[in-house]
Design a protein around this motif. Structure first.
Motif, PDB file in Angstrom:
ATOM      1  N   ASP A  47      50.647  40.079 -21.064  1.00  0.00           N
ATOM      2  CA  ASP A  47      49.692  41.049 -20.546  1.00  0.00           C
ATOM      3  C   ASP A  47      49.691  40.988 -19.020  1.00  0.00           C
ATOM      4  O   ASP A  47      49.093  40.109 -18.420  1.00  0.00           O
ATOM      5  CB  ASP A  47      48.290  40.766 -21.090  1.00  0.00           C
ATOM      6  N   ARG A  48      50.377  41.929 -18.379  1.00  0.00           N
ATOM      7  CA  ARG A  48      50.515  41.903 -16.920  1.00  0.00           C
ATOM      8  C   ARG A  48      49.188  42.150 -16.217  1.00  0.00           C
ATOM      9  O   ARG A  48      48.924  41.591 -15.156  1.00  0.00           O
ATOM     10  CB  ARG A  48      51.546  42.939 -16.496  1.00  0.00           C
ATOM     11  N   GLY A  49      48.386  43.022 -16.786  1.00  0.00           N
ATOM     12  CA  GLY A  49      47.087  43.268 -16.167  1.00  0.00           C
ATOM     13  C   GLY A  49      46.227  42.020 -16.133  1.00  0.00           C
ATOM     14  O   GLY A  49      45.497  41.772 -15.168  1.00  0.00           O
ATOM     15  N   ILE A  56      39.694  39.063 -24.068  1.00  0.00           N
ATOM     16  CA  ILE A  56      39.419  37.755 -23.479  1.00  0.00           C
ATOM     17  C   ILE A  56      38.171  37.909 -22.620  1.00  0.00           C
ATOM     18  O   ILE A  56      38.094  38.818 -21.798  1.00  0.00           O
ATOM     19  CB  ILE A  56      40.604  37.246 -22.642  1.00  0.00           C
ATOM     20  N   GLU A  57      37.206  37.016 -22.834  1.00  0.00           N
ATOM     21  CA  GLU A  57      35.950  37.082 -22.098  1.00  0.00           C
ATOM     22  C   GLU A  57      35.763  35.813 -21.284  1.00  0.00           C
ATOM     23  O   GLU A  57      35.867  34.708 -21.804  1.00  0.00           O
ATOM     24  CB  GLU A  57      34.776  37.249 -23.058  1.00  0.00           C
ATOM     25  N   THR A  98      40.629  43.618 -22.190  1.00  0.00           N
ATOM     26  CA  THR A  98      41.244  43.958 -23.462  1.00  0.00           C
ATOM     27  C   THR A  98      42.713  43.537 -23.440  1.00  0.00           C
ATOM     28  O   THR A  98      43.461  43.942 -22.551  1.00  0.00           O
ATOM     29  CB  THR A  98      41.150  45.464 -23.723  1.00  0.00           C
ATOM     30  N   LEU A  99      43.092  42.715 -24.419  1.00  0.00           N
ATOM     31  CA  LEU A  99      44.482  42.263 -24.480  1.00  0.00           C
ATOM     32  C   LEU A  99      45.372  43.409 -24.938  1.00  0.00           C
ATOM     33  O   LEU A  99      45.246  43.894 -26.060  1.00  0.00           O
ATOM     34  CB  LEU A  99      44.604  41.079 -25.442  1.00  0.00           C
ATOM     35  N   TRP A 137      37.444  47.578 -21.104  1.00  0.00           N
ATOM     36  CA  TRP A 137      38.299  48.708 -20.707  1.00  0.00           C
ATOM     37  C   TRP A 137      39.326  48.935 -21.770  1.00  0.00           C
ATOM     38  O   TRP A 137      40.161  48.073 -22.022  1.00  0.00           O
ATOM     39  CB  TRP A 137      38.989  48.413 -19.376  1.00  0.00           C
ATOM     40  N   LYS A 138      39.258  50.061 -22.431  1.00  0.00           N
ATOM     41  CA  LYS A 138      40.218  50.370 -23.485  1.00  0.00           C
ATOM     42  C   LYS A 138      41.509  50.900 -22.870  1.00  0.00           C
ATOM     43  O   LYS A 138      41.479  51.588 -21.864  1.00  0.00           O
ATOM     44  CB  LYS A 138      39.618  51.417 -24.441  1.00  0.00           C
TER      45      LYS A 138
END
Length: 505
Positions: free
Chosen positions: A425-427, A463-464, A471-472, A504-505
């Motif tokens: 997950d780059r973000g 992940i919180e 959002t993964l 964020w979806k």
């Protein structure tokens, strides 16, 4: 010489004499309207610190003064030992009153109470209003100087204010009590009531420090090792530190014939069978920090969870939940003789005796305790599936319970799928570059160290952290900054629904 107090037949008593001494004044006699029949409702919170007769009497006196000249009280409903927070259908006498109200041949026309706060809390009266209107029953309150007019905006506003005031009064009292108990446990190491833990007994600790309470005869208590059971607590910790499982310890105690806690003290454990040691009993002893000699308070709390409303009246039930160790209040000094050292207790908490697989290969769950179910809010169970570590949530269902329908679908998550999505997950990596590591152990360690959890449901994984939710997704849009949410790991489904607004979806 003795003074006789016998009542002589035919002679007036002091009470009858005093009654006859009233003075008559001329008054205008007018024909009285048809009298109303009133049902009186009252309540008192505790039975240990309140007198039923006096509490009921002053409330009824207020009610009788209110209805004087309009009717008379013909039936009484009085709840004892019931908090005002409890909904009317869950109060024994209030529930009887509701049932009587629905009967066509009821014997009363209106309900009267002696004080608003004794009958209602928060929005309880607002929820009860449709029931009163449906059955044509009036409600008389001292605060409205008579019957409540639910069509009068000023009276409705007054009732709203009274509800808020009643709620504030409860909150303020709870805050003061909680703050006082916290100080007493931490600074004084005072025993704040309840059953003594297995291995201890209660002994006198002198008069109560409050002079008024001391004058009433109240005394303090402290814990002292019980000669019959304290050695077995020490033995349980010794066995655990030697590497024995909780099951083997319980089995050894049963085989030896040692009475379990409810068998050793049946008077304080009437709700227990007292037959044998259980796994949960041994586990509770090993997890009790009071055996270190420190007084520990706030290990559990009572949550008031809402349940389905009964018609128009919202109801709730109380659930006991364990607080995490950081929320405990621990005395600064040793408050009673310890049965184990603090080092022994801490070492016992770190021992895990997982069963050995048939093939002898160790089973590791890197993300154990970090994966949370987004459906029900529970921490997901570690579950070995097809030779791989995974996580499962049955949403509280066990084979010992009857199946309920509908029930959420069981959730299964593979550990390798979770780690793969985190690593790619780059973000996510723009804000948490350490999670890019190809080493699964480093990823899991980073999540543990930074107090981050993974929330999964059947559609999305997130992940919180303490301040953000992500959002993964292989094409994620980065961490969404949010305000800090201290209770996001509480396990309450409603809190996770609140968090979903920030995802964020």
């Amino acid at each position: 010489m003795t003074t006789r107090t016998d009542v002589i037949p035919g002679q007036p008593t002091l009470t009858s004499w005093a009654t006859q001494q009233r003075r008559f004044r001329p008054r205008r006699f007018t024909p009285s309207p048809e009298e109303l029949r009133f049902a009186f409702y009252g309540r008192m919170s505790t039975i240990d610190h309140q007198d039923r007769a006096s509490s009921c009497r002053w409330q009824r006196n207020y009610a009788e003064d209110l209805v004087a000249g309009h009717g008379r009280i013909v039936v009484e409903f009085f709840d004892e030992g019931v908090s005002r927070r409890i909904a009317w259908p869950d109060r024994p006498q209030a529930a009887r009153l509701l049932a009587a109200m629905a009967e066509p041949a009821r014997g009363f026309d209106a309900i009267v109470v002696g004080e608003y706060e004794r009958a209602f809390h928060g929005q309880q009266l607002e929820q009860l209003t449709p029931t009163l209107l449906k059955h044509g029953v009036q409600l008389w309150l001292p605060e409205t100087h008579g019957p409540v007019d639910f069509d009068n905006p000023r009276q409705v506003a007054l009732l709203d204010l009274l509800g808020v005031h009643s709620q504030r009064e409860v909150s303020r009292a709870r805050h003061r009590t909680t703050a006082a108990m916290r100080a007493q446990a931490e600074l004084q190491g005072r025993h704040l009531g309840g059953r003594p833990p297995y291995g201890y007994r209660l002994v006198d600790a002198g008069p109560h420090p409050n002079r008024a309470h001391a004058a009433w005869g109240r005394r303090l208590h402290r814990l002292e090792p019980d000669p019959a059971t304290a050695p077995w607590v020490r033995w349980i910790f010794e066995q655990r530190l030697a590497g024995y499982s909780v099951a083997s310890i319980a089995r050894a105690l049963n085989d030896t014939g040692i009475p379990c806690p409810s068998g050793a003290d049946p008077a304080r454990n009437r709700h227990r069978s007292g037959h044998q040691w259980m796994l949960t009993t041994v586990a509770a002893i090993l997890a009790n920090p009071r055996y270190t000699g420190r007084q520990v308070w706030n290990r559990q709390r009572t949550d008031h969870d809402d349940i389905e409303p009964d018609g128009t009246i919202s109801r709730h039930h109380e659930i006991q939940r364990r607080n995490a160790a950081p929320q405990w209040v621990i005395s600064r000094q040793i408050a009673h003789p310890p049965l184990v050292t603090e080092a022994q207790f801490i070492a016992a908490q770190a021992i895990h005796t997982a069963p050995t697989p048939a093939d002898g290969a160790p089973r590791r769950y890197l993300l154990a305790g970090l994966v949370c179910c987004g459906v029900c809010g529970r921490i997901m169970d570690s579950h070995w599936v097809h030779g791989r570590p995974g996580y499962r949530c049955r949403h509280g269902h066990t084979s010992s319970r009857t199946k309920t329908s509908p029930r959420p679908k069981i959730l299964y998550i593979r550990e390798d799928h979770l780690l793969d999505r985190i690593r790619h997950d780059r973000g996510l990596h723009r804000h948490q570059p350490a999670l890019r590591s190809p080493d699964p152990d480093k990823v899991a360690t980073y999540l543990h160290t930074n107090n981050m959890i993974i929330v999964c449901d059947h559609h999305a994984w997130t992940i919180e952290s303490e301040t953000a939710v992500h959002t993964l997704n292989r094409h994620g849009s980065g961490f969404a900054a949010t305000a800090k949410i201290p209770a996001q790991r509480d396990g309450d489904h409603a809190k996770h629904e609140e968090l979903s607004r920030f995802v964020w979806k």
